[in-house]
Enzyme design. Structure first.
Site, mmCIF file in Angstrom:
data_model
loop_
_atom_site.group_PDB
_atom_site.id
_atom_site.type_symbol
_atom_site.label_atom_id
_atom_site.label_comp_id
_atom_site.label_asym_id
_atom_site.label_seq_id
_atom_site.Cartn_x
_atom_site.Cartn_y
_atom_site.Cartn_z
ATOM 1 N N ASN A 1 -83.619 53.757 20.275
ATOM 2 C CA ASN A 1 -83.018 53.633 18.964
ATOM 3 C C ASN A 1 -82.546 52.594 18.739
ATOM 4 O O ASN A 1 -81.767 51.998 19.777
ATOM 5 C CB ASN A 1 -82.335 54.993 18.363
ATOM 6 N N CYS A 2 -82.458 51.847 17.476
ATOM 7 C CA CYS A 2 -81.308 50.993 17.195
ATOM 8 C C CYS A 2 -80.448 51.523 16.116
ATOM 9 O O CYS A 2 -80.182 52.708 16.160
ATOM 10 C CB CYS A 2 -81.931 49.574 16.786
ATOM 11 N N ALA A 3 -79.811 50.505 15.264
ATOM 12 C CA ALA A 3 -78.859 50.979 14.408
ATOM 13 C C ALA A 3 -79.296 52.107 13.475
ATOM 14 O O ALA A 3 -78.452 52.910 12.940
ATOM 15 C CB ALA A 3 -78.028 49.916 13.640
ATOM 16 N N ARG B 1 -83.250 52.728 13.202
ATOM 17 C CA ARG B 1 -84.467 53.116 13.523
ATOM 18 C C ARG B 1 -84.562 54.049 14.749
ATOM 19 O O ARG B 1 -84.119 53.414 15.678
ATOM 20 C CB ARG B 1 -85.302 52.001 13.596
ATOM 21 N N VAL C 1 -79.462 58.098 12.972
ATOM 22 C CA VAL C 1 -80.569 57.979 14.027
ATOM 23 C C VAL C 1 -80.029 58.260 15.522
ATOM 24 O O VAL C 1 -80.981 58.903 16.141
ATOM 25 C CB VAL C 1 -81.047 56.374 14.264
#
Length: 540
Positions: A479-481, A483, A523
């Site tokens: 995951n990123c910030a 997504r 997320v």
């Protein structure tokens, strides 16, 4: 290769998420010690000043230990199994490597062109990391050793050793292999890194003096690469690496904030390097113009719905700097608009820098208040006024450009859909097999029976997994910030983007077998539940 780079970029964001709070707190604590802002209340030695000095000391924790933070954080995103053990191994291997370098330089420093007797910092090329005086390899060294450790972990963590050597398997084996590899790497580093430091120093001078065009081009590249996930590789070397100043722009700006605020003259003359800190300006002002264009072009009967949809996402973007709901909306609907957005973002920073504004701007208005607005209001009020004046002017430009494009080409932005339903993402032309629809319904019932959690993030995770074809279709999770990044074995099993939106996602980005479910700021929690659900299903 693209999928691996995206996964690496997403993993890098794990530690970066910790910077926001500390950055705001640190800049605020520094501002509270400024006599320019608070007068004699903030004089050195007063109770007020001493309290904020203590707060500031705690705030530096993240920035003074960035290398260790990335060494621990990267394996969390990249390890295929037992990520906590991988993080532990990564820290041990990294510190072993630094201790090797320290030992080599203390004995043969002169042969490698390093005066190890010098104090850390400055032009010495040395830094204290975890209590060890070593070469300052900044994030480059941290990421390299963390990546190496993750590779060893993924390959050898499950390696079965003979019974009598069983105590050395698992994490111990990873550390043992890392020990011998980093012993060799330490000699190589002592040999090649001092010349590389000289090249970095020269490159910093070139970048710092690249002028307005260099700043504008940098911002354009950072924005245009967002869909690929590779924008991390553009801005992180500037903000937290040695691209323009040693140690990164953000820590440098914080460390010198009071001095910069106390100075007079143009900020560009005082700190020209900080022009590369303007890449976040568009996050504050672009959503105003884009959101207004969405509302103005919506069908009259959908305008209230569109306003209700746009307002929270616009406020999130403006206040916190999370702009993805806007950017991915027009990326899906009209890629040419995204390209226009990248150009306008570059022109915005180009204009500000040309007018003498050079500053590290936070990701949203909340961080801007403590990073820039309050500290600079006394001696650099003109820069603050230019920030708002030029920014709002570009908000107007964004509005007219987007309104023209939306009406000219009849782009189905929120509120203009033929279905009459206002939504932030247009339905992409992905087909779901009829058999998969039946399978999805069956799986949904089964999962709902098994699930006893009422946590909405847990429910999202279950539904997202169903839409991605089930646990056996998942090959990688990250995951990123905002997504959830997932790789799947069979992309034909993935549900239509509308399925994900119905269950709480903002949309779906699909690039072959690499997918991104746009979740939002929840997320990390959704990913945790998602991984547990994958494990549970595979066990079942």
């Amino acid at each position: 290769m693209m999928e691996k780079l995206q996964r690496f970029g997403g993993a890098m964001f794990t530690p970066v998420l910790l910077f926001a709070f500390n950055g705001i707190l640190l800049s605020f604590a520094i501002a509270m010690q400024s006599e320019l802002i608070l007068g004699t209340l903030a004089s050195e030695g007063t109770f007020w000043s001493n309290i904020w000095f203590v707060v500031e000391s705690g705030g530096w924790t993240i920035f003074n230990n960035m290398e260790i933070l990335f060494v621990i954080g990267l394996p969390i995103g990249l390890a295929k199994k037992a990520s906590a053990r991988a993080a532990l191994a990564s820290f041990v291997v990294y510190m072993t490597w630094n201790n090797f370098i320290a030992g080599i330089l203390s004995v043969w420093g002169n042969q490698f062109g390093v005066d190890y007797s010098q104090a850390v910092g400055g032009i010495s090329g040395l830094k204290e990391i975890g209590g060890v005086k070593t070469l300052d390899t900044n994030l480059i060294g941290a990421l390299a050793i963390a990546g190496l450790t993750v590779w060893i972990h993924n390959r050898y963590f499950d390696k079965k050793l003979p019974e009598w050597l069983g105590v050395f398997q698992g994490t111990s084996l990873v550390v043992i292999i890392g020990f011998f590899i980093t012993l060799i790497l330490a000699f190589i580093t002592a040999w090649i890194w001092p010349p590389i430091q000289d090249l970095i120093s020269q490159a910093q001078g070139v970048m710092a003096n690249s002028g307005s065009i260099g700043v504008g081009l940098y911002v354009f590249l950072e924005r245009i690469l967002i869909p690929t996930g590779l924008h991390h590789f553009i801005y992180q070397p500037f903000e937290y690496g040695p691209a323009v100043v040693e140690g990164g722009l953000v820590p440098y700006w914080m460390a010198n904030l009071n001095e910069i605020a106390s100075s007079t003259g143009s900020l560009r003359e005082i700190i020209p390097e900080a022009g590369f800190g303007l890449h976040n300006v568009s996050k504050v002002f672009a959503p105003i113009g884009i959101g207004a264009a969405f509302i103005a072009t919506a069908k009259p009967e959908n305008r209230k719905k569109t306003f209700a949809l746009v307002l929270p996402t616009a406020l999130t973007a403006i206040m916190a700097g999370i702009t993805e709901p806007f950017e991915f909306t027009f990326l899906f609907l009209a890629p040419q608009l995204f390209a226009v957005h990248a150009v306008l973002a570059g022109l915005l920073s180009f204009t500000l820098y040309s007018l003498g504004v050079s500053a590290v701007i936070g990701g949203g208005l909340l961080s801007n208040i403590s990073y820039f607005i309050i500290p600079m209001a006394s001696n650099h009020l003109s820069a603050v006024l230019l920030f708002f004046g030029v920014g709002l002017l570009f908000s107007v430009i964004y509005f007219f450009v987007f309104r023209f494009a939306i009406t000219k080409w009849d782009i189905k932005t929120p509120g203009r859909e033929t279905s009459g339903e206002a939504k932030m993402f247009k339905k992409a032309d992905y087909r779901e097999k009829k058999a998969q629809e039946k399978n999805s319904n069956d799986n949904r019932s089964s999962h709902n029976e098994k699930s006893t959690s009422i946590d909405p993030n847990a429910e999202k995770a279950i539904q997202f997994l169903e839409g991605l074809g089930g646990a056996n279709n998942i090959t990688a999770i990250n995951n990123c910030a905002t997504r959830l990044r997932v790789s799947v074995a069979d992309e034909s099993l993935v549900a239509d983007p509308d399925f994900f939106k119905q269950h709480g996602a903002h949309g779906l980005v699909k690039k072959g077998t690499a997918l991104q479910v746009i979740v939002g700021l929840d997320v990390p929690q959704v990913r945790d539940y998602f991984e547990k659900e994958v494990e549970n299903q595979k066990i079942d």
